[in-house]
Design a protein around this motif. Structure first.
Motif, mmCIF file in Angstrom:
data_model
loop_
_atom_site.group_PDB
_atom_site.id
_atom_site.type_symbol
_atom_site.label_atom_id
_atom_site.label_comp_id
_atom_site.label_asym_id
_atom_site.label_seq_id
_atom_site.Cartn_x
_atom_site.Cartn_y
_atom_site.Cartn_z
ATOM 1 N N CYS A 292 0.810 -1.220 0.000
ATOM 2 C CA CYS A 292 0.000 0.000 0.000
ATOM 3 C C CYS A 292 0.841 1.268 0.000
ATOM 4 O O CYS A 292 0.361 2.347 -0.349
ATOM 5 N N GLU A 293 2.105 1.162 0.383
ATOM 6 C CA GLU A 293 2.984 2.325 0.409
ATOM 7 C C GLU A 293 3.858 2.408 -0.844
ATOM 8 O O GLU A 293 4.737 3.266 -0.962
ATOM 9 N N GLY A 294 3.647 1.480 -1.775
ATOM 10 C CA GLY A 294 4.398 1.507 -3.030
ATOM 11 C C GLY A 294 5.702 0.746 -2.998
ATOM 12 O O GLY A 294 6.449 0.746 -3.978
ATOM 13 N N ALA A 295 5.993 0.075 -1.886
ATOM 14 C CA ALA A 295 7.217 -0.728 -1.807
ATOM 15 C C ALA A 295 7.036 -2.010 -2.606
ATOM 16 O O ALA A 295 5.949 -2.601 -2.626
ATOM 17 N N LEU A 296 8.095 -2.438 -3.272
ATOM 18 C CA LEU A 296 8.021 -3.631 -4.109
ATOM 19 C C LEU A 296 8.103 -4.894 -3.263
ATOM 20 O O LEU A 296 8.861 -4.964 -2.286
ATOM 21 N N ILE A 297 7.319 -5.905 -3.653
ATOM 22 C CA ILE A 297 7.292 -7.181 -2.949
ATOM 23 C C ILE A 297 7.794 -8.268 -3.908
ATOM 24 O O ILE A 297 7.265 -8.430 -5.008
ATOM 25 N N PHE A 298 8.809 -8.994 -3.480
ATOM 26 C CA PHE A 298 9.364 -10.068 -4.301
ATOM 27 C C PHE A 298 9.059 -11.411 -3.658
ATOM 28 O O PHE A 298 9.348 -11.624 -2.474
ATOM 29 N N SER B 240 0.419 -3.720 -9.112
ATOM 30 C CA SER B 240 1.449 -4.500 -9.790
ATOM 31 C C SER B 240 2.425 -3.592 -10.518
ATOM 32 O O SER B 240 2.065 -2.533 -11.011
ATOM 33 N N HIS B 241 3.673 -4.040 -10.569
ATOM 34 C CA HIS B 241 4.703 -3.363 -11.353
ATOM 35 C C HIS B 241 5.087 -4.320 -12.470
ATOM 36 O O HIS B 241 5.663 -5.375 -12.229
ATOM 37 N N VAL B 242 4.760 -3.955 -13.711
ATOM 38 C CA VAL B 242 4.886 -4.895 -14.823
ATOM 39 C C VAL B 242 6.284 -4.887 -15.424
ATOM 40 O O VAL B 242 6.803 -5.921 -15.811
ATOM 41 N N ARG B 243 6.904 -3.724 -15.519
ATOM 42 C CA ARG B 243 8.234 -3.652 -16.105
ATOM 43 C C ARG B 243 9.258 -4.281 -15.173
ATOM 44 O O ARG B 243 9.047 -4.417 -13.971
ATOM 45 N N LEU B 244 10.384 -4.647 -15.758
ATOM 46 C CA LEU B 244 11.450 -5.271 -14.981
ATOM 47 C C LEU B 244 12.062 -4.262 -14.017
ATOM 48 O O LEU B 244 12.434 -3.156 -14.406
ATOM 49 N N ILE B 245 12.147 -4.657 -12.775
ATOM 50 C CA ILE B 245 12.893 -3.885 -11.796
ATOM 51 C C ILE B 245 13.456 -4.876 -10.788
ATOM 52 O O ILE B 245 12.759 -5.766 -10.300
#
Length: 935
Positions: free
Chosen positions: A537-543, A568-573
């Motif tokens: 919810c804070e925009g931190a990425l979850i792996f 979701s973040h679709v592009r590669l990071i």
């Protein structure tokens, strides 16, 4: 090697040794260095003892000292770079030395490479040598004549060019350059990646680094007048996109303060210089020049030639003010456009120097995969091809992939299923090994963004819906076949000198495959959670432990099913740090196009599925993201590609090798303004151009020069009638020759002073085998006919060569040789086409010298000198071999080679041509047209 000679304890003695090595006047050879200039071991031992007492050297025995000397001597010899011309033309700047102070920018960066990035000492020394060579071609004061220094550095794809750039910037900062502009390609996320890389690599010490973000733009109010150029500690860095508006803003900014401009010592680094920087407009009409090229030219040449630059009156006046120094250095792995586009003082042609970087000994390059000898068996075939005419469509797996792009389904082609299964196996292996960094698979099918989505949905659905047991079954099946394809023993046979200068012991350091059963838990984890990279919810990425499916293209706001999903973040990071995930190697399956073709580094790349059709050589080479460094997981990389792509890469490997070889010939002989580099023309059979036509507008045909060439046949057609016909031709030729000059040991018969007309009319004109992918014997005859009488080599030496053998295995009195099939990709044991990789023997160069038997490894110059002593330096040599049709690989090579299984014995031909290149205009290679009046 028992000691780690990169340890700081050895700094003093290595510095002493380096000083002696570089003392050209005293001519310290390896033998003299080993003895430290002493007469015997007793004197050497006394010298070493004194150094321990007087200079705090570590203790060396005589043998340890000689090992130490050999280690560094080998490093220095292998760090020698090729740079054209061999000496700078700028007076007084060729004697710069490596900055030594611990707080200098270079030493800070050097320690960062060794301690933080895990670079080996040989790799760092390689960078240091090439950086210093480049620095000595740069000019820190160009105000007098106003001519910018322009150079080009040729690297390899994914081989550490960025590390070299950061090294050059660091060393130049120590010598007073104060503004560094890095042109970073055309994609913003790659610019940001580059900027962050340089922020991490450039370390504060005697100098302090300040990064300026988009100077001259509306979002940055930093003025040129704000820069403190009087403080000798401050260095400014700008990472600028190759974008018209940003380049124009930068140009205006540089001309906004005349007084500051006079004190700017500028070094521009043009990364991927064959992209966007080249003029693709009409080179004969300045009004039609490409806007980006014109912007860069305006900055480098200190001009205002664009009607759309919109400089103010004051800024137009400032154009007349010269920079304190302007240096423009291009970096690229594919310089074909840079070499073929346009020449002249006002262009970006590298008029001052061209440098070739040596790839490190840990680099997995095209030679290791597609080279002519024992390429690593990491290739797997994607069936089918794209349409070859207007009526024929794609077929095989290619057709199936096209269908998936248009209408997603779970019906993946078998080759893609196998590639995904291997990727999952490789991730599971890494997790068994407790590897913590990201692991990546690349799927590169098309540059069209709309196709990526369909392919991504299809892969996701197949992974989600395949039964777990069926998934494990295919993973097991692929694991068995792929681990047999490349074992540790096979790796060692194919690449015995891997890491030899970096202290790598293949047996000790390369990890072997674990048992498949140890992978099962990890494989289930991978399949259980197929997703994008999620955000909290804070925009931190979850792996997660499952596979992250990424679609990396310019439509970065679209998710895999086409519906908005802001979680979701679709592009590669990639994760920024290990703490971003819970102690496991995260897995990324990346589908994309152009964003994956330039500049982007794919971390932990173990699997590449490359089904894209490519029509330009430079584009194809840039797409080879699987080149690079694989230390720690050397056995895991695998590649799936089409047969056409393999043929194209095999040609590109040869093109690259020939280009570099040709550049080495230039060193000390000519300059980039006198003769443009020769580049092999692409054959029509591989359906590819060198580069786009508008990037090669100044191309002219140049002679396919065979002077100094070594030609050999190594591809044959396994047709009994044809093989027997070649045997008859060679047999008839030999029997018609006059009495031989001499025989030796049953391994060779030599005929001297044989007319080329006889060789051509009775042998060569009947040879069916090509001497390379791009040349047959007719090309050689055309060249021979075209050269003038003064250079014609009328009398040749002919050698029938082989090995000692019993009568049953002889042909015309000489033993048949054994050659076996190279197996990789489409080179299969049952193929009608036989590829042996290499024909000639290393000792072939002296086959016609009666009493020469020294087995030392000699340079080409030393070989030529020996032939000159025998009066053979201008005598061409043709060597004929008879290859035994029943040839079997040795036990050592049995895992990378297959029996020849030829229908009949094979005649192989090798030709050695003496001399240097003759600059005449004739066929099949190309170069740039350089006007004698343009410089």
């Amino acid at each position: 090697m028992q000691n780690d000679y990169s340890d700081k304890a050895f700094e003093e003695c290595s510095a002493w040794l380096e000083k002696k090595y570089k003392n050209k006047k005293k001519g310290y050879s390896l033998e003299k260095l080993e003895m430290a200039g002493k007469q015997n071991d007793e004197e050497l031992n006394k010298f070493l003892e004194n150094r321990v007492d007087e200079d705090d050297w570590p203790e060396f025995s005589v043998d340890e000292w000689k090992e130490f000397v050999n280690y560094y001597y080998t490093l220095w010899e292998n760090s020698k770079s090729c740079i054209i011309p061999s000496e700078p033309s700028i007076a007084g700047v060729s004697d710069r030395t490596v900055p030594k102070g611990v707080q200098t920018a270079w030493q800070k960066y050097k320690n960062h490479l060794l301690e933080d990035d895990g670079f080996s000492l040989p790799a760092v020394m390689n960078i240091e040598k090439s950086v210093l060579d480049t620095l000595n071609f740069l000019n820190d004061d160009t105000q007098e004549d106003g001519n910018a220094v322009k150079g080009l550095i040729v690297g390899n794809v994914q081989s550490g060019k960025t590390a070299n750039m950061a090294g050059l910037i660091s060393m130049a900062a120590d010598y007073g350059w104060n503004l560094f502009i890095i042109l970073t390609g055309t994609i913003e996320n790659l610019r940001i990646q580059t900027r962050e890389r340089f922020k991490r690599d450039l370390k504060n010490g005697n100098v302090t680094w300040t990064f300026l973000e988009k100077p001259g733009s509306k979002t940055n109010d930093t003025k040129l007048s704000d820069l403190d150029l009087n403080d000798n500690r401050i260095r400014y860095v700008i990472c600028c996109l190759k974008n018209i508006s940003r380049l124009r803003a930068l140009h205006k900014w540089l001309n906004s303060d005349a007084n500051k401009k006079r004190n700017l010592r500028i070094l521009i680094i043009d990364d991927e210089a064959d992209q966007a920087s080249i003029n693709t407009g009409d080179i004969n009409d300045e009004k039609k020049r490409t806007a980006i090229n014109q912007c860069i030219r305006n900055i480098v040449n200190n001009t205002d030639e664009s009607e759309k630059s919109k400089l103010s009156a004051n800024e137009k006046d400032t154009i007349q003010v010269p920079y304190k120094a302007m240096n423009y250095v291009c970096y690229t792995a594919t310089p074909y456009g840079n070499f073929l586009n346009e020449a002249g003082m006002e262009t970006l042609y590298p008029k001052d120097f061209i440098s070739v970087l040596n790839p490190p000994d840990l680099y997995f390059g095209p030679e290791q995969i597609f080279g002519s000898t024992n390429g690593l068996p990491v290739l797997n075939v994607i069936s089918g091809q794209y349409n070859t005419s207007e009526t024929d469509g794609p077929d095989g797996d290619i057709a199936q992939l096209e269908d998936l792009c248009a209408a997603p389904s779970e019906n993946l082609p078998e080759s893609l299923k196998q590639a995904i299964a291997w990727f999952c196996d490789a991730v599971a292996i890494q997790r068994v090994w407790e590897y913590k960094k990201p692991v990546t698979m690349l799927v590169h099918h098309s540059m069209r963004t709309e196709k990526h989505l369909g392919l991504g949905i299809s892969i996701r659905d197949w992974l989600n819906h395949i039964d777990t047991e069926a998934f494990l079954s295919i993973c097991r099946e692929v694991y068995v076949s792929q681990t047999a394809q490349l074992t540790k023993d096979i790796f060692k046979s194919c690449w015995p000198d891997y890491g030899c200068y970096s202290g790598v012991d293949i047996e000790r350091d390369i990890k072997d495959y674990p048992a498949f059963d140890t992978l099962i838990t990890h494989l289930k984890d991978l399949k259980q959670d197929i997703s994008h990279i999620e955000m909290d919810c804070e925009g931190a990425l979850i792996f997660k432990k499952g596979i992250h499916i990424c679609i990396d293209n310019c439509k970065n706001d679209e998710i895999i099913d086409g519906e908005p999903d802001y979680s979701s973040h679709v592009r590669l990071i990639y994760p920024e740090r290990d703490s971003d995930y819970d102690g496991f190697a995260p897995a990324f399956l990346v589908i994309g196009g152009n964003t994956l073709s330039r500049g982007l580094t794919l971390e932990g790349l173990v699997c590449t599925y490359f089904s894209r059709e490519v029509k330009q050589a430079d584009s194809l080479m840039q797409m080879a993201r699987w080149f690079g460094f694989r230390k720690g997981y050397e056995l895991l990389p695998r590649i799936w590609l089409t047969k056409m792509a393999q043929r194209q890469f095999e040609f590109l490997t040869r093109l690259d090798k020939e280009l570099r070889k040709d550049l080495y010939k230039y060193q000390g002989v000519t300059t980039p303004t006198e003769c443009g580099p020769l580049i092999l023309q692409t054959p029509s059979a591989i359906r590819m151009l060198l580069t786009s036509k508008n990037k090669s507008q100044s191309v002219v045909d140049a002679m396919m020069d065979f002077s100094g060439a070594n030609l050999q046949t190594f591809n044959f057609i396994n047709d009994k009638r044809l093989l027997e016909q070649q045997l008859e031709v060679a047999d008839s030729f030999i029997k018609k020759l006059p009495d031989c000059s001499f025989k030796k040991d049953g391994t060779r018969i030599v005929w001297e002073n044989v007319s080329f007309d006889v060789i051509w009319s009775q042998l060569l004109k009947y040879i069916q085998w090509p001497f390379s992918q791009t040349m047959n014997i007719r090309d050689f005859k055309n060249w021979y006919d075209a050269i003038d009488d003064a250079h014609k080599m009328k009398d040749w030496d002919v050698v029938l060569a082989g090995k000692k053998s019993d009568n049953a295995h002889q042909w015309n009195g000489v033993g048949k040789i054994s050659r076996t099939r190279k197996i990789s990709g489409m080179n299969t044991a049952d193929s009608q086409n036989i590829c042996i990789g290499a024909l000639s023997d290393p000792s072939e160069w002296h086959a016609d010298l009666k009493d020469w038997s020294d087995s030392r490894r000699l340079s080409d110059e030393e070989k030529m000198e020996i032939r000159k002593q025998y009066g053979k330096d201008m005598v061409p040599l043709i060597v004929i071999y008879c290859i035994d049709k029943d040839s079997q690989p040795t036990k050592k090579m049995s895992q990378v080679r297959q029996p020849l299984h030829a229908e009949a014995d094979i005649i192989g031909i090798s030709i050695h041509i003496p001399g240097q290149r003759l600059n005449k205009d004739y066929c099949v290679r190309v170069r740039i047209n350089i006007d004698d009046n343009s410089y």
